[in-house]
Design a protein around this motif. Structure first.
Motif, PDB file in Angstrom:
ATOM      1  N   ASN A  19       0.812  -1.227   0.000  1.00 46.20           N
ATOM      2  CA  ASN A  19       0.000   0.000   0.000  1.00 46.20           C
ATOM      3  C   ASN A  19       0.842   1.271   0.000  1.00 46.20           C
ATOM      4  N   GLN A  21       2.253   4.528  -2.107  1.00 46.40           N
ATOM      5  CA  GLN A  21       1.905   5.375  -3.244  1.00 46.40           C
ATOM      6  C   GLN A  21       3.100   6.243  -3.598  1.00 46.40           C
ATOM      7  N   ALA A  23       4.911   9.436  -4.677  1.00 43.24           N
ATOM      8  CA  ALA A  23       4.622  10.853  -4.463  1.00 43.24           C
ATOM      9  C   ALA A  23       5.954  11.583  -4.346  1.00 43.24           C
TER      10      ALA A  23
END
Length: 69
Positions: A19, A21, A23
């Motif tokens: 999980n 992400q 960025a």
């Protein structure tokens, strides 16, 4: 993880983190990396480069969905 030449690499470990992400990294990390001559890329790559700078140990990240075998 298997090590093919333990004389060259006496220890290697792996950890799966889910999980995540992609960025931008926090500004403080981007500045720290840039001051060391490393171009900030994204949070995942930058974390591995930051660990390398702080501890003198290389670290690599891989996309699990793209690993075969």
């Amino acid at each position: 993880v298997s090590v093919e030449d333990p004389d060259l690499c006496p220890r290697s470990t792996a950890r799966m983190v889910k999980n995540i992400q992609l960025a931008p990294s926090p500004k403080w990390m981007q500045i720290r990396l840039a001051s060391a001559g490393i171009r900030p890329i994204n949070n995942i790559v930058d974390i591995t480069n930051y660990v390398m700078l702080e501890y003198g140990q290389p670290m690599h990240s891989y996309d699990y969905d793209k690993i075969r075998g």
